[in-house]
Design a protein around this motif. Structure first.
Motif, PDB file in Angstrom:
ATOM      1  N   PHE A   1       0.290   2.692  -2.152  1.00  0.00           N
ATOM      2  CA  PHE A   1      -0.479   2.076  -3.352  1.00  0.00           C
ATOM      3  C   PHE A   1      -1.272   3.307  -3.645  1.00  0.00           C
ATOM      4  CE2 PHE A   1      -0.409  -1.508  -0.512  1.00  0.00           C
ATOM      5  CZ  PHE A   1      -0.199  -2.442  -1.337  1.00  0.00           C
ATOM      6  N   ILE A   2      -1.585   4.155  -2.878  1.00  0.00           N
ATOM      7  CA  ILE A   2      -2.924   5.154  -3.245  1.00  0.00           C
ATOM      8  C   ILE A   2      -1.940   6.443  -4.151  1.00  0.00           C
ATOM      9  CG2 ILE A   2      -4.528   6.931  -2.796  1.00  0.00           C
ATOM     10  CD1 ILE A   2      -5.393   4.927  -0.609  1.00  0.00           C
ATOM     11  N   ASN A   3      -0.987   6.604  -3.584  1.00  0.00           N
ATOM     12  CA  ASN A   3      -0.142   7.835  -4.326  1.00  0.00           C
ATOM     13  C   ASN A   3       0.549   7.146  -5.509  1.00  0.00           C
ATOM     14  OD1 ASN A   3      -0.861   9.331  -2.301  1.00  0.00           O
ATOM     15  ND2 ASN A   3       1.458   9.440  -1.192  1.00  0.00           N
ATOM     16  N   TYR A   4       0.883   6.087  -5.376  1.00  0.00           N
ATOM     17  CA  TYR A   4       1.528   5.570  -6.704  1.00  0.00           C
ATOM     18  C   TYR A   4       0.493   5.374  -7.677  1.00  0.00           C
ATOM     19  CZ  TYR A   4       4.596   1.984  -9.368  1.00  0.00           C
ATOM     20  OH  TYR A   4       5.342   1.545 -10.173  1.00  0.00           O
ATOM     21  N   GLY A   5      -0.726   4.947  -7.390  1.00  0.00           N
ATOM     22  CA  GLY A   5      -1.715   4.977  -8.383  1.00  0.00           C
ATOM     23  C   GLY A   5      -2.166   6.015  -8.862  1.00  0.00           C
ATOM     24  N   MET A   6      -2.240   7.040  -8.074  1.00  0.00           N
ATOM     25  CA  MET A   6      -2.429   8.395  -8.527  1.00  0.00           C
ATOM     26  C   MET A   6      -1.697   9.038  -9.597  1.00  0.00           C
ATOM     27  SD  MET A   6      -4.562  10.493  -5.590  1.00  0.00           S
ATOM     28  CE  MET A   6      -3.245  10.639  -4.602  1.00  0.00           C
ATOM     29  N   LEU A   7      -0.302   8.677  -9.085  1.00  0.00           N
ATOM     30  CA  LEU A   7       0.731   9.203  -9.918  1.00  0.00           C
ATOM     31  C   LEU A   7       0.825   8.455 -11.637  1.00  0.00           C
ATOM     32  CD1 LEU A   7       3.679   9.355  -7.573  1.00  0.00           C
ATOM     33  CD2 LEU A   7       2.657  11.297  -8.790  1.00  0.00           C
ATOM     34  N   THR A   8       0.477   7.323 -11.668  1.00  0.00           N
ATOM     35  CA  THR A   8       0.479   6.430 -12.736  1.00  0.00           C
ATOM     36  C   THR A   8      -0.722   6.330 -13.645  1.00  0.00           C
ATOM     37  OG1 THR A   8       0.479   4.283 -11.449  1.00  0.00           O
ATOM     38  CG2 THR A   8       2.667   5.027 -11.885  1.00  0.00           C
TER      39      THR A   8
ATOM     40  N   PRO B   1      -2.803  -3.265 -13.439  1.00  0.00           N
ATOM     41  CA  PRO B   1      -2.045  -1.698 -13.676  1.00  0.00           C
ATOM     42  C   PRO B   1      -0.790  -1.823 -12.842  1.00  0.00           C
ATOM     43  CG  PRO B   1      -4.517  -1.655 -12.975  1.00  0.00           C
ATOM     44  CD  PRO B   1      -4.226  -3.051 -13.018  1.00  0.00           C
ATOM     45  N   ASP B   2       0.000  -1.072 -13.238  1.00  0.00           N
ATOM     46  CA  ASP B   2       1.586  -1.106 -12.681  1.00  0.00           C
ATOM     47  C   ASP B   2       1.442  -0.918 -11.235  1.00  0.00           C
ATOM     48  OD1 ASP B   2       4.178  -1.568 -13.174  1.00  0.00           O
ATOM     49  OD2 ASP B   2       4.505   0.853 -12.588  1.00  0.00           O
ATOM     50  N   PHE B   3       0.529  -0.114 -10.657  1.00  0.00           N
ATOM     51  CA  PHE B   3       0.542   0.141  -9.364  1.00  0.00           C
ATOM     52  C   PHE B   3       0.104  -0.944  -8.494  1.00  0.00           C
ATOM     53  CE2 PHE B   3      -3.607   1.217  -7.844  1.00  0.00           C
ATOM     54  CZ  PHE B   3      -4.371   1.546  -9.219  1.00  0.00           C
ATOM     55  N   LEU B   4      -0.662  -1.783  -9.053  1.00  0.00           N
ATOM     56  CA  LEU B   4      -1.346  -2.803  -8.360  1.00  0.00           C
ATOM     57  C   LEU B   4      -0.285  -4.036  -8.320  1.00  0.00           C
ATOM     58  CD1 LEU B   4      -5.093  -2.435  -9.206  1.00  0.00           C
ATOM     59  CD2 LEU B   4      -3.919  -1.836  -7.127  1.00  0.00           C
ATOM     60  N   THR B   5       0.659  -4.202  -8.884  1.00  0.00           N
ATOM     61  CA  THR B   5       1.727  -5.208  -8.828  1.00  0.00           C
ATOM     62  C   THR B   5       2.262  -5.357  -7.564  1.00  0.00           C
ATOM     63  OG1 THR B   5       3.381  -3.784  -9.745  1.00  0.00           O
ATOM     64  CG2 THR B   5       2.223  -5.112 -11.317  1.00  0.00           C
ATOM     65  N   LEU B   6       1.912  -4.215  -6.551  1.00  0.00           N
ATOM     66  CA  LEU B   6       2.523  -4.254  -5.504  1.00  0.00           C
ATOM     67  C   LEU B   6       1.568  -5.261  -4.446  1.00  0.00           C
ATOM     68  CD1 LEU B   6       3.071  -0.509  -4.629  1.00  0.00           C
ATOM     69  CD2 LEU B   6       4.739  -1.996  -4.902  1.00  0.00           C
ATOM     70  N   MET B   7       0.486  -5.438  -4.896  1.00  0.00           N
ATOM     71  CA  MET B   7      -0.441  -6.242  -4.278  1.00  0.00           C
ATOM     72  C   MET B   7      -0.118  -7.513  -4.345  1.00  0.00           C
ATOM     73  SD  MET B   7      -4.154  -4.400  -5.296  1.00  0.00           S
ATOM     74  CE  MET B   7      -5.076  -5.062  -3.728  1.00  0.00           C
ATOM     75  N   HIS B   8      -0.684  -8.491  -3.423  1.00  0.00           N
ATOM     76  CA  HIS B   8      -0.599  -9.979  -3.341  1.00  0.00           C
ATOM     77  C   HIS B   8      -1.735 -10.456  -3.539  1.00  0.00           C
ATOM     78  CE1 HIS B   8       3.230  -9.358  -0.203  1.00  0.00           C
ATOM     79  NE2 HIS B   8       3.319  -8.813  -1.619  1.00  0.00           N
TER      80      HIS B   8
END
Lengths: 133, 376
Positions: free
Chosen positions: B204-211, B138-145
């Motif tokens: 991460f969490i806010n980006y995830g909740m928004l998307t 998911p888009d917001f998890l592309t922030l992860m490594h």
């Protein structure tokens, strides 16, 4: 969205009418401008009353039923009211220029909102020191 | 094999080594590239030992029970040598209905500008495929490594193909759920640690909740709000905290927030004096988060603490009536309006209001509507 970004910032400056300082500014302004202000205010009241009467009279009439004389009178009154308004503003501005308390209050609130900079800030500092003497 | 003149660089040892390192770092078969070297008499000489350039049993292929925290941190350093230590990690291991293994790390994001996406590496049976995982996670998890290894992801990595692939969709959903479960378990078992790391995690969490709607439904139980004193509350806790004091006369719950603790200090102090609580919303995503929460919470309004006088932020009963005559009010506004400075792109309108004697004699506010439009 650039429309909003380009738009001027609009701020509301709120005066607390119950605060002793504001009360003092009001009473001093009233007493020192009373002489010049009173005739202007009473003339304004008369003109406004006449304007309301004229508007009431034409409420049920169509545009072409209103006599020309009334139309002329109304536009004359409007002009006079505008003039009185600007006279009044000029009078108050003249008084305000001499009241350090007004400038000081404005500068303090601008300072609190990070809007007092440069020359204005310098003037504020000078005035504050002056007032402490 | 023929090498053209302009491709001679591919014969250089460093170049070959870099290519091998990128594509074969975790191949299941040992790859030897020349011999190991050692320093002898001031120069490098080959030894008899083969130089194995790959790790045939990388961390994600081993059992989580055999691994220690240190192993995960070491693996992270191997993958991203210049990065800070990760906050948390998740070991993925699924056999059904698809095969997926991997390790995902929550990195420390230093500043919001540094939102470096697409650091996750995709492998297929330990063979490097790509480091573009858009569409797979998911888009917001592309922030992860980290690393994902799955033989079920089609190697034809054209984006439109990936997006319509059923397995890819399942994988994406699974990863999202796993991340959410992991966050929830940290929150439940070690709230103190979760709170300490909240500042790094909130992006991460806010980006995830928004998307992602699904992510919001899970994350709203452990997502936190921070007030201007630094205390953290879950959404539910915060609601309970402010219900008594911050409900207006129409029954709406008013959340007060500040964008900048220093700039809005005077207003925060005035609100605190009225026993209101003020949230600190200074993150890059917070403007969007506010709109989301206003939609999600019922009968709720977010108001910036400097958008009006403290009495009017939360309108509780009828306002104090003004005792001034119109002419007096005109004099006051006239006097002050004439002394307002002329500033570029700033306009001031003077108003007179009835407030308490102890409140400020004069203050400047900007309406919530203007504030939000400007921040968009």
């Amino acid at each position: 969205m650039s429309f909003y970004v380009d738009m001027a910032d609009m701020y509301t400056v709120i005066l607390n009418e119950n605060h002793p300082l504001i009360k003092r500014v009001l009473s001093e302004a009233e007493s020192s401008c009373a002489e010049k202000l009173q005739p202007i205010i009473s003339e304004n009241e008369q003109l406004e009353a006449r304007r309301t009467a004229l508007y009431d009279a034409r409420r049920d009439k169509k545009e072409d039923e209103i006599p020309q004389s009334e139309k002329d009178e109304l536009s004359d009154i409007e002009q006079k009211i505008t003039k009185i308004k600007s006279d009044k503003e000029a009078l108050l501005a003249e008084y305000a220029a001499g009241d350090k308390c007004v400038s000081q209050l404005i500068d303090i609130t601008l300072l609190q909102n990070n809007m007092l900079t440069g020359e204005a800030l310098n003037n504020f500092v000078k005035r504050s020191i002056e007032m402490m003497k | 094999m023929y090498i053209d003149d302009d491709s001679k660089e591919f014969l250089e040892e460093a170049r070959v080594s870099a290519i091998l390192n990128k594509y074969c770092k975790f191949l299941p078969v040992a790859i030897a590239f020349g011999k190991k070297k050692e320093w002898k008499d001031g120069k490098q000489v080959d030894t008899a030992e083969d130089n194995i350039i790959n790790d045939t049993t990388p961390l994600w292929t081993r059992k989580p029970s055999e691994l220690k925290d240190e192993d995960y941190k070491k693996f992270y350093r191997d993958l991203y040598p210049m990065s800070d230590e990760p906050l948390f990690w998740i070991h993925l291991n699924v056999d059904f209905p698809f095969h997926l293994t991997g390790v995902l790390y929550f990195p420390k994001i230093k500043s919001n500008i540094d939102m470096q996406k697409n650091k996750i590496q995709l492998y297929c049976n330990q063979v490097y495929v790509t480091d573009e995982v858009e569409g797979i996670v998911p888009d917001f998890l592309t922030l992860m490594h980290g690393v994902i290894d799955s033989p079920d992801i089609p190697l034809n990595v054209s984006r439109s193909y990936l997006q319509s692939d059923a397995n890819v969709k399942k994988i994406s959903g699974y990863i999202s759920k796993k991340v959410s479960d992991r966050l929830q378990s940290i929150f439940k078992n070690d709230r103190k640690e979760f709170e300490q790391k909240w500042n790094d995690l909130k992006i991460f969490i806010n980006y995830g909740m928004l998307t992602e709607e699904d992510f919001y439904d899970k994350a709203n139980k452990y997502a936190l709000l921070q007030d201007t004193e630094g205390k953290l509350y879950t959404y539910e806790e915060y609601k309970t905290l402010i219900t008594a004091e911050q409900t207006d006369k129409d029954g709406n719950l008013v959340y007060l927030y500040a964008n900048n603790k220093d700039k809005e200090y005077g207003f925060i102090e005035a609100a605190t004096a009225k026993v209101y609580n003020v949230l600190l919303m200074d993150g890059q995503l917070d403007v969007a988060l506010i709109s989301l929460l206003e939609r999600k919470f019922e009968k709720t309004r977010f108001t910036r603490v400097d958008s009006d006088t403290v009495e009017r932020l939360i309108v509780k009963e009828e306002q104090k009536e003004s005792e001034l005559k119109n002419s007096e009010r005109d004099i006051l506004t006239g006097v002050f309006q004439s002394r307002m400075p002329k500033m570029e792109k700033k306009e001031f309108y003077v108003q007179v209001q009835a407030m308490g004697e102890d409140d400020s004699p004069i203050m400047i506010t900007q309406s919530e509507y203007m504030l939000r439009m400007k921040e968009m």
